[in-house]
Scaffold this motif. Structure first.
Motif, short mmCIF file in Angstrom:
data_model
loop_
_atom_site.label_atom_id
_atom_site.label_comp_id
_atom_site.label_asym_id
_atom_site.label_seq_id
_atom_site.Cartn_x
_atom_site.Cartn_y
_atom_site.Cartn_z
N PRO A 54 0.88 -1.02 0.06
CA PRO A 54 0.01 -0.08 -0.14
C PRO A 54 0.81 1.25 0.12
N ALA A 55 1.97 1.26 0.76
CA ALA A 55 2.56 2.70 0.92
C ALA A 55 3.55 2.69 -0.55
N MET A 56 3.93 1.71 -1.05
CA MET A 56 4.60 2.01 -2.39
C MET A 56 3.51 2.20 -3.50
N ALA A 57 2.38 1.65 -3.66
CA ALA A 57 1.31 2.02 -4.45
C ALA A 57 0.98 3.56 -4.41
N GLU A 58 0.97 3.89 -3.07
CA GLU A 58 0.55 5.23 -2.88
C GLU A 58 1.68 6.28 -3.45
N ALA A 59 2.77 5.68 -3.20
CA ALA A 59 4.14 6.71 -3.49
C ALA A 59 4.28 6.52 -5.24
N ALA A 60 4.05 5.44 -5.76
CA ALA A 60 4.11 5.23 -7.27
C ALA A 60 3.18 5.77 -8.05
N GLY A 61 1.70 5.92 -7.38
CA GLY A 61 0.62 5.80 -7.99
C GLY A 61 -0.07 4.45 -8.97
N PRO A 62 -1.37 4.60 -9.31
CA PRO A 62 -1.80 3.49 -9.61
C PRO A 62 -1.23 2.88 -10.90
N ASP A 63 -0.55 3.73 -11.59
CA ASP A 63 0.15 3.04 -12.97
C ASP A 63 1.57 3.15 -12.76
N GLY A 64 2.24 3.40 -11.43
CA GLY A 64 3.69 3.50 -11.38
C GLY A 64 4.41 4.64 -11.92
N SER A 65 3.47 5.76 -12.84
CA SER A 65 4.28 6.77 -13.24
C SER A 65 4.66 7.77 -12.24
N ALA A 66 4.23 7.71 -11.09
CA ALA A 66 4.61 8.85 -10.06
C ALA A 66 6.03 8.21 -9.43
N TYR A 67 6.28 7.05 -9.77
CA TYR A 67 7.58 6.67 -9.11
C TYR A 67 8.87 7.50 -9.31
N PHE A 68 8.87 7.93 -10.89
CA PHE A 68 9.91 8.77 -11.29
C PHE A 68 10.14 10.00 -10.52
N GLY A 69 9.13 10.66 -10.11
CA GLY A 69 9.26 11.69 -9.31
C GLY A 69 9.54 11.42 -7.77
N TRP A 70 9.09 10.46 -7.18
CA TRP A 70 9.31 10.03 -5.82
C TRP A 70 10.75 9.65 -5.63
N TYR A 71 10.97 8.73 -6.56
CA TYR A 71 12.63 8.26 -6.57
C TYR A 71 13.54 9.46 -6.59
N THR A 72 13.52 10.13 -7.52
CA THR A 72 14.47 11.29 -7.45
C THR A 72 14.05 12.46 -6.53
N ARG A 73 13.07 12.47 -5.91
CA ARG A 73 12.91 13.32 -4.34
C ARG A 73 13.41 12.67 -3.26
N THR A 74 12.83 11.26 -3.11
CA THR A 74 13.14 10.66 -2.01
C THR A 74 14.65 10.21 -1.78
N VAL A 75 15.05 9.45 -2.93
CA VAL A 75 16.43 8.63 -2.92
C VAL A 75 17.54 9.67 -3.33
N GLY A 134 17.34 13.12 -3.65
CA GLY A 134 17.09 14.44 -3.00
C GLY A 134 16.95 15.53 -3.94
N THR A 135 16.34 15.47 -5.06
CA THR A 135 16.32 16.54 -6.02
C THR A 135 14.73 16.74 -6.37
N ASP A 136 14.29 17.86 -6.76
CA ASP A 136 12.88 18.09 -7.26
C ASP A 136 13.13 18.57 -8.82
N HIS A 137 14.19 18.32 -9.50
CA HIS A 137 14.55 18.88 -10.71
C HIS A 137 13.94 17.88 -11.77
N PRO A 138 12.74 18.33 -12.32
CA PRO A 138 12.21 17.36 -13.38
C PRO A 138 13.04 16.63 -14.26
N GLU A 139 14.28 17.41 -14.68
CA GLU A 139 14.99 16.61 -15.59
C GLU A 139 15.53 15.39 -15.23
N VAL A 140 15.78 15.10 -13.94
CA VAL A 140 16.25 13.88 -13.48
C VAL A 140 15.25 12.84 -13.62
#
Length: 187
Positions: free
Chosen positions: A144-165, A167-173
């Motif tokens: 449930p926690a990863m599904a919430e972070a990644a979104g229902p289709d996993g597309s939010a995982y890119f942003g979660w990973y770059t922010r959480t792991v 430490g950047t909010d740059h969309p280019e990453v």
């Protein structure tokens, strides 16, 4: 005939394991890779009682289409073998990553079926694949926690990973990781 030979080999292997380990009912696993899956679906394979049957993704990160039916009718506990990366046939030194949407979809199926008794991950080169490995382990440990972070289709995982792991909010990453997973898979 092939299934009969495989069943005889499974029984002989089980007896050897019992003898060597000195256990009446040792923990054993049966992998459904390649043609074994077809024999299993046809009801032709006989695993020793208590065997955990490992359903595999066939190398493309996608579980079989009839997975739900096979797990529900199985008398065995189940686990999963999941690829995090795979060498492509186009260039043997390049490793293909799968898109987060694939893990979001496939690992939801696995967790919903209670198949996380054992979770075997083929990670290839871990340094390059930690991106996908974190997602798969997140689903395995607390879906449930990863599904919430990644979104229902996993597309939010890119942003979660770059922010959480990272430490950047740059969309280019995040876009760079997204591009990495959209490389066509070739055999």
């Amino acid at each position: 005939v092939k299934a009969q030979i495989i069943n005889e080999a499974l029984a002989a292997q089980y007896e050897l394991i019992r003898e060597v380990r000195g256990e009446e009912r040792p923990e054993v696993y049966g992998y459904l890779w390649g043609e074994l899956y077809g024999l299993y679906c046809a009801g032709l394979l006989r695993f020793p009682e208590g065997t955990t049957v490992i359903h595999t993704d066939g190398g493309n990160a996608c579980m079989a289409g009839n997975l739900e039916e096979m797990v529900r009718r199985s008398p065995y506990p189940t686990g999963v073998y999941q690829h995090i990366s795979m060498f492509t046939g186009a260039l043997s030194v390049r490793i293909t990553s799968y898109a987060p949407r694939v893990y979001a979809r496939e690992l939801k199926r696995v967790v919903d079926l209670g198949m996380n008794r054992i979770f075997i991950l083929n990670v290839g080169n871990v340094r390059e694949k930690i991106f996908n490995l974190r997602q798969a382990m997140g689903y395995a440990n607390h879906y449930p926690a990863m599904a919430e972070a990644a979104g229902p289709d996993g597309s939010a995982y890119f942003g979660w990973y770059t922010r959480t792991v990272l430490g950047t909010d740059h969309p280019e990453v995040a876009d760079a990781y997204h591009a990495l997973t959209e490389v066509p898979f070739a055999f």
